[in-house]
Write a protein that holds these residues in place. Structure first.
Motif, short mmCIF file in Angstrom:
data_model
loop_
_atom_site.label_atom_id
_atom_site.label_comp_id
_atom_site.label_asym_id
_atom_site.label_seq_id
_atom_site.Cartn_x
_atom_site.Cartn_y
_atom_site.Cartn_z
N MET A 109 -9.43 -33.39 -48.32
CA MET A 109 -9.48 -31.93 -48.26
C MET A 109 -10.12 -31.37 -47.00
O MET A 109 -9.69 -30.31 -46.52
CB MET A 109 -10.18 -31.38 -49.50
N PRO A 110 -11.16 -32.00 -46.40
CA PRO A 110 -11.72 -31.41 -45.18
C PRO A 110 -10.67 -31.21 -44.08
O PRO A 110 -10.63 -30.16 -43.44
CB PRO A 110 -12.80 -32.41 -44.76
N ASP A 111 -9.84 -32.23 -43.85
CA ASP A 111 -8.82 -32.11 -42.80
C ASP A 111 -7.75 -31.09 -43.18
O ASP A 111 -7.32 -30.29 -42.34
CB ASP A 111 -8.18 -33.48 -42.55
N LEU A 112 -7.33 -31.13 -44.45
CA LEU A 112 -6.30 -30.19 -44.88
C LEU A 112 -6.79 -28.75 -44.80
O LEU A 112 -6.10 -27.87 -44.27
CB LEU A 112 -5.88 -30.51 -46.32
N VAL A 113 -7.99 -28.51 -45.31
CA VAL A 113 -8.51 -27.14 -45.33
C VAL A 113 -8.81 -26.65 -43.92
O VAL A 113 -8.56 -25.48 -43.60
CB VAL A 113 -9.76 -27.06 -46.23
N SER A 114 -9.34 -27.52 -43.08
CA SER A 114 -9.63 -27.11 -41.69
C SER A 114 -8.37 -26.67 -40.97
O SER A 114 -8.35 -25.64 -40.29
CB SER A 114 -10.29 -28.27 -40.93
N GLU A 115 -7.31 -27.44 -41.13
CA GLU A 115 -6.04 -27.07 -40.48
C GLU A 115 -5.49 -25.78 -41.06
O GLU A 115 -5.03 -24.90 -40.33
CB GLU A 115 -5.03 -28.20 -40.63
N PHE A 116 -5.55 -25.65 -42.39
CA PHE A 116 -5.02 -24.45 -43.05
C PHE A 116 -5.80 -23.20 -42.63
O PHE A 116 -5.20 -22.16 -42.34
CB PHE A 116 -5.08 -24.62 -44.56
N MET A 117 -7.12 -23.29 -42.57
CA MET A 117 -7.93 -22.13 -42.19
C MET A 117 -7.75 -21.77 -40.72
O MET A 117 -7.89 -20.61 -40.34
CB MET A 117 -9.39 -22.39 -42.51
N GLY A 118 -7.40 -22.76 -39.91
CA GLY A 118 -7.06 -22.45 -38.52
C GLY A 118 -5.82 -21.60 -38.42
O GLY A 118 -5.69 -20.77 -37.52
N LEU A 119 -4.90 -21.80 -39.37
CA LEU A 119 -3.68 -20.99 -39.40
C LEU A 119 -3.91 -19.62 -40.02
O LEU A 119 -3.18 -18.67 -39.73
CB LEU A 119 -2.59 -21.73 -40.21
N HIS A 120 -4.93 -19.51 -40.89
CA HIS A 120 -5.20 -18.27 -41.61
C HIS A 120 -6.70 -17.96 -41.57
O HIS A 120 -7.42 -18.10 -42.56
CB HIS A 120 -4.71 -18.40 -43.06
#
Length: 310
Positions: A109-120
């Motif tokens: 989740m850290p990698d997934l959430v970090s990438e997602f929050m970079g988009l939003h």
């Protein structure tokens, strides 16, 4: 008139759901005193007590229990209206509350959430990691990641990936104790049980002779899959683990897969689940779409993409 006290109804509903004024204050980003004032004002306007307050706990009065049911529906309608407006803007905002299993959450989740929050960047993400099955509605989660053979029909689910189950041991354990060649031989081996399963001491397999259920006698039990895999790496015994926990250890050779002629029925699926609603919030929809794209091609491909150096 209640129409002028919608804020009070919202605050009251959150107090009931969090079972405390302080919990409601954290969720609403308000002070505890402000939460208390909202509830008191609501009770005064209704002319009836909604909550019994003591120094240790809160409890609903009979009138409060009845009123809460109506408040919860009103708050849901307000949130639905807000989500609809967010959809029109096309920009996810607010807080996305996610529940995920502990080990999976720590690993991925850290990698997934970090990438997602970079988009939003306008979105706040609140993640709760726990291996027990949370009640999404009662505990206020927007969605959850679940790793299971999904059976709960009250939730909407999108499968992200399948995963295989492995029976594993260290090379050192096999050198000392031998390698079981049939599932029934596990009864005579040192085994490590994962206790969050419904029946952790019965290991199920599918093989040439059909389904085989083996009752093992674990020398150690634990409610965390990482712990049992680390114990297996150190030669303590044989463990039954999902692919996403032992993939790296198998690749490095610190664990080896045994009984490969038999399909371990510890396999299953990784799902994104959310409560059935008439209107799916944009923030939930786009995160699930993001996960589906990331897991496209299966768990193995996802792992290679996210961790190319492994």
């Amino acid at each position: 008139m209640l129409i002028g006290n919608l804020d009070g109804m919202t605050v009251f509903a959150r107090v009931v759901e969090e079972q405390s004024f302080s919990g409601a204050a954290r969720k609403l980003a308000m002070s505890k005193s402000a939460v208390s004032k909202h509830v008191t004002k609501l009770e005064d306007s209704l002319g009836i007590r909604l909550l019994n307050r003591t120094t240790r706990r809160l409890s609903l009065t009979d009138a409060g229990a009845t009123f809460y049911q109506h408040c919860a529906r009103v708050v849901e309608e307000i949130e639905t209206a807000e989500h609809a407006l967010t959809d029109l803007r096309g920009t996810p905002r607010g807080t996305l509350r996610i529940s995920a299993p502990l080990t999976f959450g720590q690993r991925y989740m850290p990698d997934l959430v970090s990438e997602f929050m970079g988009l939003h960047p306008g979105l706040h993400v609140d993640i709760h990691l726990a291996d027990h099955m949370v009640d999404l509605v009662a505990e206020g989660f927007d969605m959850a990641i679940r790793i299971t053979r999904l059976k709960d029909s009250s939730l909407i689910a999108r499968k992200l990936a399948d995963f295989n189950g492995y029976v594993v041991a260290s090379p050192g354990y096999i050198a000392e104790h031998g390698e079981p060649l049939h599932p029934t031989e596990l009864a005579n081996h040192r085994t490590l049980a994962y206790t969050n399963l419904a029946n952790p001491n019965v290991w199920e397999f599918e093989g040439p002779e059909g389904q085989i259920n083996v009752r093992v006698n674990p020398i150690m039990s634990c409610n965390n899959g990482d712990f049992t895999s680390f114990a297996a790496i150190r030669g303590l015994g044989i463990a039954r683990e999902p692919e996403f926990i032992v993939a790296e250890a198998l690749q490095k050779g610190s664990l080896v897969s045994i009984l490969n002629e038999y399909n371990s029925l510890a396999s299953g699926g990784i799902y994104a689940v959310y409560p059935e609603r008439r209107h799916l919030p944009t923030k939930v929809r786009i995160f699930i779409d993001f996960l589906v794209e990331k897991f496209r091609g299966g768990l193995c491909n996802f792992h290679k993409t996210m961790f190319p150096s492994d």
